[in-house]
Design an enzyme around this catalytic site. Sequence first.
Site, PDB file in Angstrom:
ATOM      1  N   HIS A  15       0.974  -1.145   0.069  1.00  0.00           N
ATOM      2  CA  HIS A  15       0.065  -0.154  -0.168  1.00  0.00           C
ATOM      3  C   HIS A  15       0.784   1.343  -0.003  1.00  0.00           C
ATOM      4  CE1 HIS A  15       0.996   0.886   4.263  1.00  0.00           C
ATOM      5  NE2 HIS A  15       0.818  -0.342   4.347  1.00  0.00           N
ATOM      6  N   GLU A  89      -2.018  -7.084   7.686  1.00  0.00           N
ATOM      7  CA  GLU A  89      -0.647  -7.164   8.160  1.00  0.00           C
ATOM      8  C   GLU A  89      -0.910  -7.868   9.462  1.00  0.00           C
ATOM      9  OE1 GLU A  89       2.428  -6.882   7.948  1.00  0.00           O
ATOM     10  OE2 GLU A  89       2.985  -4.926   7.595  1.00  0.00           O
TER      11      GLU A  89
END
Length: 179
Positions: A15, A89
């Site tokens: 990202h 994550e």
Amino acid sequence: MKDDSLGLRLCLVRHGETEENLQRLLQGHMPGTLTVNGKQQAVLLRDRLCLDNFDVILSSDLKRVTDTVRILLDGRTDIPWQTTDRLREIDWGSMTGMRIADIDPANLAPDVETREMLYERAASVVRWLRDNFQGKTVLVVSHGLFLRSLTANLKNIDISLLHTIERMENCGIRWIGQD
């Protein structure tokens, strides 16, 4: 080089830069807020990638990733996009939001997802990809630590050698199984 054991082509993308990256926080499952630079990174990435080459986009369901994908898509709706918590994550548990400089890696809270747990989660994602996306070219948009574990699994690298996998920059690209 095509990895015939994988049976698909993957483009792994991290990202865009977030406010939390700049603050050096353990983001984990926090939504995250893209910076102006992070948004620009995604625009530049969109200009580098030809989305027409992808059969599907798979991404983490966390906001910093979905915001990155929305910028990449730029309003397009012709490419299937699935979000999943499988691509999140590492979960820092009760340490989420702490400054990285303030933690002792040898004394993590008991509710933190260990690197072994993250590695095994990434292994389950590899199995899911093989079972569901054979012959496809897949764009996977996720997070730095998770993508390192995923890369290790995809390349059959033991967890003890995880540190040898290069860190991905924000909006960095890593191809796996490319001809």
